[in-house]
Design a protein around this motif. Structure first.
Motif, PDB file in Angstrom:
ATOM      1  N   ASP A 175       2.797   5.773  10.087  1.00 57.09           N
ATOM      2  CA  ASP A 175       1.344   5.937  10.096  1.00 57.09           C
ATOM      3  C   ASP A 175       0.941   7.409  10.231  1.00 57.09           C
ATOM      4  O   ASP A 175      -0.246   7.738  10.153  1.00 57.09           O
ATOM      5  CB  ASP A 175       0.716   5.147  11.260  1.00 57.09           C
ATOM      6  CG  ASP A 175       0.847   3.638  11.093  1.00 57.09           C
ATOM      7  OD1 ASP A 175       1.016   2.947  12.118  1.00 57.09           O
ATOM      8  OD2 ASP A 175       0.805   3.157   9.934  1.00 57.09           O
ATOM      9  N   SER A 176       1.912   8.273  10.444  1.00 58.27           N
ATOM     10  CA  SER A 176       1.620   9.703  10.552  1.00 58.27           C
ATOM     11  C   SER A 176       1.099  10.221   9.223  1.00 58.27           C
ATOM     12  O   SER A 176       1.793  10.165   8.199  1.00 58.27           O
ATOM     13  CB  SER A 176       2.886  10.471  10.960  1.00 58.27           C
ATOM     14  OG  SER A 176       3.347  10.048  12.228  1.00 58.27           O
ATOM     15  N   ALA A 177      -0.125  10.682   9.236  1.00 58.81           N
ATOM     16  CA  ALA A 177      -0.806  11.105   8.016  1.00 58.81           C
ATOM     17  C   ALA A 177      -2.158  11.690   8.411  1.00 58.81           C
ATOM     18  O   ALA A 177      -2.501  11.745   9.591  1.00 58.81           O
ATOM     19  CB  ALA A 177      -1.018   9.914   7.074  1.00 58.81           C
ATOM     20  N   THR A 178      -2.910  12.112   7.422  1.00 61.25           N
ATOM     21  CA  THR A 178      -4.310  12.503   7.643  1.00 61.25           C
ATOM     22  C   THR A 178      -5.205  11.340   7.241  1.00 61.25           C
ATOM     23  O   THR A 178      -5.025  10.760   6.161  1.00 61.25           O
ATOM     24  CB  THR A 178      -4.664  13.753   6.831  1.00 61.25           C
ATOM     25  OG1 THR A 178      -3.895  14.863   7.309  1.00 61.25           O
ATOM     26  CG2 THR A 178      -6.147  14.078   6.973  1.00 61.25           C
ATOM     27  N   TYR A 179      -6.141  11.009   8.115  1.00 64.61           N
ATOM     28  CA  TYR A 179      -7.057   9.896   7.862  1.00 64.61           C
ATOM     29  C   TYR A 179      -8.447  10.450   7.573  1.00 64.61           C
ATOM     30  O   TYR A 179      -8.991  11.245   8.346  1.00 64.61           O
ATOM     31  CB  TYR A 179      -7.075   8.941   9.056  1.00 64.61           C
ATOM     32  CG  TYR A 179      -5.770   8.177   9.166  1.00 64.61           C
ATOM     33  CD1 TYR A 179      -4.661   8.780   9.740  1.00 64.61           C
ATOM     34  CD2 TYR A 179      -5.636   6.902   8.638  1.00 64.61           C
ATOM     35  CE1 TYR A 179      -3.445   8.115   9.809  1.00 64.61           C
ATOM     36  CE2 TYR A 179      -4.429   6.220   8.698  1.00 64.61           C
ATOM     37  CZ  TYR A 179      -3.335   6.844   9.281  1.00 64.61           C
ATOM     38  OH  TYR A 179      -2.128   6.190   9.332  1.00 64.61           O
TER      39      TYR A 179
END
Lengths: 114, 113
Positions: A83-87
């Motif tokens: 889930d590590s990402a930019t939202y």
């Protein structure tokens, strides 16, 4: 002042924790609210959308819209390192003859640590 | 089913030059929008094309122009490039009737030196 405000983070959480993201906006014309996930060097990927106020759940993801407060949220349960990402939050008015451009927040970078 | 395809993936240009970026929308989509995403920022709307006409435009100068072809594919042209034009350029497609459901391509990374 930007139409859509979003905390840039980074937001660091341990694996399994709940990730809480939010955006505020100023344009009352916005009716459709979306959350996108963007991995590094990739285009945004639509996660969820909601119309007007209310809650919507899809698996580990829950989106909330409070139009009276001009505030939207995304919750990610049982977070995973993937889930590590930019939202990015995004919004648009009702579809009209002029089209339906998306107005984005600046994005929140999320890091889920194993 | 192919999604949105953009070309090229990376591009380096010199100040003052002109550049053309290309986009093929997702199958079944008829509306194409272009966005500029500077490093560490959210995408900014440039313009939208439907039925081969520009339907809506964001706050970008006339140096930014576009075109949509009968097969719904699209081009973004930028003239007289500035260093500040360095960004990721994203193409997004959707059906005209949808207010959501945009599909984005992976973008073209433009570097102006």
């Amino acid at each position: 002042q930007k139409e859509v405000e979003q905390d840039p983070g980074p937001l660091s959480v341990p694996e399994g924790a709940i990730v809480s993201l939010n955006c505020t906006y100023s344009n009352s014309a916005f009716q459709y609210f979306m959350w996108y996930r963007q991995y590094s060097r990739k285009g945004p990927e639509l996660l969820m959308y909601t119309y007007s106020s209310g809650n919507k759940e899809d698996g580990r993801f829950t989106a909330q819209v409070d139009k009276s407060s001009k505030y939207i949220s995304l919750f990610i349960r049982d977070s995973q390192p993937s889930d590590s990402a930019t939202y990015l939050c995004a919004m648009s008015p009702v579809v009209g003859a002029a089209g339906n451009k998306l107005t984005f927040g600046g994005g929140t970078r999320v890091l889920v640590k194993p | 089913d192919a999604g949105v395809t953009q070309s090229p993936t990376h591009l380096i240009k010199t100040r003052g030059q002109q550049v053309t970026l290309r986009c093929s929308p997702k199958s079944g989509h008829d509306t194409v929008s272009w966005y500029q995403q500077a490093l560490g920022q959210g995408p900014q709307f440039i313009f939208q094309y439907y039925e081969e006409e520009e339907r809506q435009r964001g706050n970008f100068p006339d140096r930014f122009s576009g075109h949509q072809f009968p097969n719904y594919s699209s081009e973004l042209n930028v003239n007289a490039l500035l260093l500040g034009d360095s960004a990721l350029y994203l193409c997004a497609s959707t059906k005209r009737s949808a207010s959501y459901g945009y599909t984005f391509g992976s973008g073209t990374r433009l570097t102006v030196v």
